[in-house]
Design a protein around this motif. Structure first.
Motif, PDB file in Angstrom:
ATOM      1  N   VAL A   1      53.066  19.020  44.869  1.00 44.45           N
ATOM      2  CA  VAL A   1      54.213  19.741  44.870  1.00 44.45           C
ATOM      3  C   VAL A   1      54.312  20.542  43.641  1.00 44.45           C
ATOM      4  CG1 VAL A   1      56.696  19.608  44.285  1.00 44.45           C
ATOM      5  CG2 VAL A   1      55.660  17.895  45.864  1.00 44.45           C
ATOM      6  N   HIS A   2      54.948  22.008  43.720  1.00 43.81           N
ATOM      7  CA  HIS A   2      54.773  22.825  42.642  1.00 43.81           C
ATOM      8  C   HIS A   2      56.208  23.408  42.488  1.00 43.81           C
ATOM      9  CE1 HIS A   2      50.333  22.838  42.946  1.00 43.81           C
ATOM     10  NE2 HIS A   2      50.693  22.864  44.289  1.00 43.81           N
ATOM     11  N   LYS A   3      56.350  23.830  41.239  1.00 39.72           N
ATOM     12  CA  LYS A   3      57.713  24.435  40.624  1.00 39.72           C
ATOM     13  C   LYS A   3      57.618  25.789  40.750  1.00 39.72           C
ATOM     14  CE  LYS A   3      57.213  22.287  36.768  1.00 39.72           C
ATOM     15  NZ  LYS A   3      57.577  21.884  35.482  1.00 39.72           N
ATOM     16  N   GLY A   4      58.629  26.251  41.053  1.00 45.40           N
ATOM     17  CA  GLY A   4      58.797  27.991  41.086  1.00 45.40           C
ATOM     18  C   GLY A   4      58.318  28.449  39.660  1.00 45.40           C
ATOM     19  N   SER A   5      58.595  27.728  38.394  1.00 47.61           N
ATOM     20  CA  SER A   5      58.096  28.232  37.278  1.00 47.61           C
ATOM     21  C   SER A   5      56.717  28.442  36.899  1.00 47.61           C
ATOM     22  CB  SER A   5      58.803  27.461  36.115  1.00 47.61           C
ATOM     23  OG  SER A   5      58.433  26.021  36.232  1.00 47.61           O
ATOM     24  N   GLU A   6      55.802  27.838  37.834  1.00 48.81           N
ATOM     25  CA  GLU A   6      54.234  27.811  37.991  1.00 48.81           C
ATOM     26  C   GLU A   6      53.993  29.356  38.350  1.00 48.81           C
ATOM     27  OE1 GLU A   6      53.205  24.755  40.263  1.00 48.81           O
ATOM     28  OE2 GLU A   6      53.438  23.196  38.821  1.00 48.81           O
ATOM     29  N   GLY A   7      54.494  30.061  39.066  1.00 46.65           N
ATOM     30  CA  GLY A   7      54.255  31.109  39.655  1.00 46.65           C
ATOM     31  C   GLY A   7      53.712  32.321  38.817  1.00 46.65           C
ATOM     32  N   VAL A   8      52.774  33.199  39.009  1.00 44.62           N
ATOM     33  CA  VAL A   8      52.272  34.217  38.100  1.00 44.62           C
ATOM     34  C   VAL A   8      52.078  35.444  39.285  1.00 44.62           C
ATOM     35  CG1 VAL A   8      50.406  35.211  36.761  1.00 44.62           C
ATOM     36  CG2 VAL A   8      51.168  32.749  36.673  1.00 44.62           C
TER      37      VAL A   8
ATOM     38  N   THR B   1      46.364  46.650  43.688  1.00 45.11           N
ATOM     39  CA  THR B   1      45.908  44.981  44.062  1.00 45.11           C
ATOM     40  C   THR B   1      46.623  44.088  43.500  1.00 45.11           C
ATOM     41  OG1 THR B   1      43.378  45.915  44.109  1.00 45.11           O
ATOM     42  CG2 THR B   1      43.997  43.343  43.949  1.00 45.11           C
ATOM     43  N   LEU B   2      47.611  43.546  44.355  1.00 45.27           N
ATOM     44  CA  LEU B   2      48.543  42.382  44.128  1.00 45.27           C
ATOM     45  C   LEU B   2      47.693  41.032  44.084  1.00 45.27           C
ATOM     46  CD1 LEU B   2      51.737  43.318  45.484  1.00 45.27           C
ATOM     47  CD2 LEU B   2      51.090  43.354  43.220  1.00 45.27           C
ATOM     48  N   ASN B   3      47.843  40.168  43.259  1.00 39.82           N
ATOM     49  CA  ASN B   3      47.306  38.902  43.096  1.00 39.82           C
ATOM     50  C   ASN B   3      48.476  38.068  42.907  1.00 39.82           C
ATOM     51  OD1 ASN B   3      44.385  39.390  43.162  1.00 39.82           O
ATOM     52  ND2 ASN B   3      44.672  40.240  41.164  1.00 39.82           N
ATOM     53  N   LEU B   4      48.916  37.237  43.864  1.00 46.92           N
ATOM     54  CA  LEU B   4      49.969  36.430  43.816  1.00 46.92           C
ATOM     55  C   LEU B   4      49.778  34.813  43.696  1.00 46.92           C
ATOM     56  CD1 LEU B   4      51.663  38.078  47.037  1.00 46.92           C
ATOM     57  CD2 LEU B   4      52.231  38.586  44.480  1.00 46.92           C
ATOM     58  N   TYR B   5      50.240  34.094  42.654  1.00 41.33           N
ATOM     59  CA  TYR B   5      49.791  32.921  42.175  1.00 41.33           C
ATOM     60  C   TYR B   5      50.879  32.000  42.246  1.00 41.33           C
ATOM     61  CZ  TYR B   5      45.684  35.329  40.213  1.00 41.33           C
ATOM     62  OH  TYR B   5      44.649  35.850  39.654  1.00 41.33           O
ATOM     63  N   PRO B   6      51.233  31.127  43.582  1.00 44.78           N
ATOM     64  CA  PRO B   6      52.451  30.556  43.847  1.00 44.78           C
ATOM     65  C   PRO B   6      52.318  29.159  42.760  1.00 44.78           C
ATOM     66  CG  PRO B   6      51.540  30.897  45.955  1.00 44.78           C
ATOM     67  CD  PRO B   6      50.423  31.423  45.054  1.00 44.78           C
ATOM     68  N   GLU B   7      51.100  28.846  42.706  1.00 43.87           N
ATOM     69  CA  GLU B   7      51.203  27.393  41.570  1.00 43.87           C
ATOM     70  C   GLU B   7      50.246  27.767  40.538  1.00 43.87           C
ATOM     71  OE1 GLU B   7      47.647  24.810  42.997  1.00 43.87           O
ATOM     72  OE2 GLU B   7      47.630  26.185  44.723  1.00 43.87           O
ATOM     73  N   GLY B   8      50.375  28.845  39.990  1.00 44.81           N
ATOM     74  CA  GLY B   8      49.787  29.282  38.596  1.00 44.81           C
ATOM     75  C   GLY B   8      48.512  29.773  38.736  1.00 44.81           C
ATOM     76  N   SER B   9      48.044  30.115  37.336  1.00 50.19           N
ATOM     77  CA  SER B   9      46.389  30.724  37.606  1.00 50.19           C
ATOM     78  C   SER B   9      45.354  29.723  36.878  1.00 50.19           C
ATOM     79  CB  SER B   9      46.579  31.995  36.785  1.00 50.19           C
ATOM     80  OG  SER B   9      47.152  32.035  35.520  1.00 50.19           O
ATOM     81  N   ALA B  10      45.881  28.665  36.940  1.00 45.15           N
ATOM     82  CA  ALA B  10      44.858  27.703  36.230  1.00 45.15           C
ATOM     83  C   ALA B  10      43.732  27.383  37.194  1.00 45.15           C
ATOM     84  CB  ALA B  10      45.565  26.152  36.031  1.00 45.15           C
ATOM     85  N   SER B  11      42.374  26.979  36.574  1.00 44.23           N
ATOM     86  CA  SER B  11      41.379  26.590  37.286  1.00 44.23           C
ATOM     87  C   SER B  11      41.633  25.902  38.518  1.00 44.23           C
ATOM     88  CB  SER B  11      40.375  25.907  36.279  1.00 44.23           C
ATOM     89  OG  SER B  11      39.253  25.644  37.413  1.00 44.23           O
ATOM     90  N   SER B  12      41.157  26.480  39.776  1.00 50.86           N
ATOM     91  CA  SER B  12      41.164  25.915  41.144  1.00 50.86           C
ATOM     92  C   SER B  12      42.585  26.057  41.831  1.00 50.86           C
ATOM     93  CB  SER B  12      40.827  24.346  41.094  1.00 50.86           C
ATOM     94  OG  SER B  12      41.584  23.564  40.708  1.00 50.86           O
TER      95      SER B  12
END
Length: 129
Positions: A3-10, A78-89
């Motif tokens: 489960v991921h919070k919206g605040s994790e997005g980048v 080039t768009l990079n959309l990170y729903p769960e943040g940009s941490a490793s994996s």
């Protein structure tokens, strides 16, 4: 189940993080072509071209020249959309997109906002950080 919070997005334009993002969304689509023959009793279809569209909502930041400032109407980025943040994996989605519109809003008692709409120029792909 993860489960991921919206605040994790980048959101990034290339390798540059877009400042003050408050929300983003994207839709992947595919065109279909009817392949029904006269002898068929039901319609049939085949998949054709894939694509994607979406929006990025921000608190407007005119000093963010490499993020918000890079998303000008008609530009290809080039768009990079990170729903769960940009941490490793973490899983993210990447693709080339044309900025199709920008809306800015200002009202008494609120923060000035900017909304960027985009259309993909090829398929959106998923990857891991």
């Amino acid at each position: 189940m993860a489960v991921h919070k919206g605040s994790e997005g980048v959101v990034k334009v290339g390798s540059n993080t877009v400042a003050e993002v408050t929300a983003f969304s994207f839709d992947e689509t595919v065109d279909t072509i009817e392949s029904t023959a006269l002898s068929n009793s039901a319609r049939s279809y085949v998949a054709d071209y894939v694509g994607f569209t979406g929006t990025v909502d921000c608190q407007w930041d005119e000093t963010d020249t490499s993020g918000q400032g890079a998303m000008t109407v008609g530009s290809t980025v080039t768009l990079n959309l990170y729903p769960e943040g940009s941490a490793s994996s973490a899983t993210y989605y990447t693709g080339s997109a044309i900025i199709t519109s920008i809306s800015r809003a200002n009202a008494m008692g609120s923060i000035v906002t900017a909304n960027f709409s985009f259309t993909g120029t090829n398929a959106l792909t998923s990857a891991r950080v």
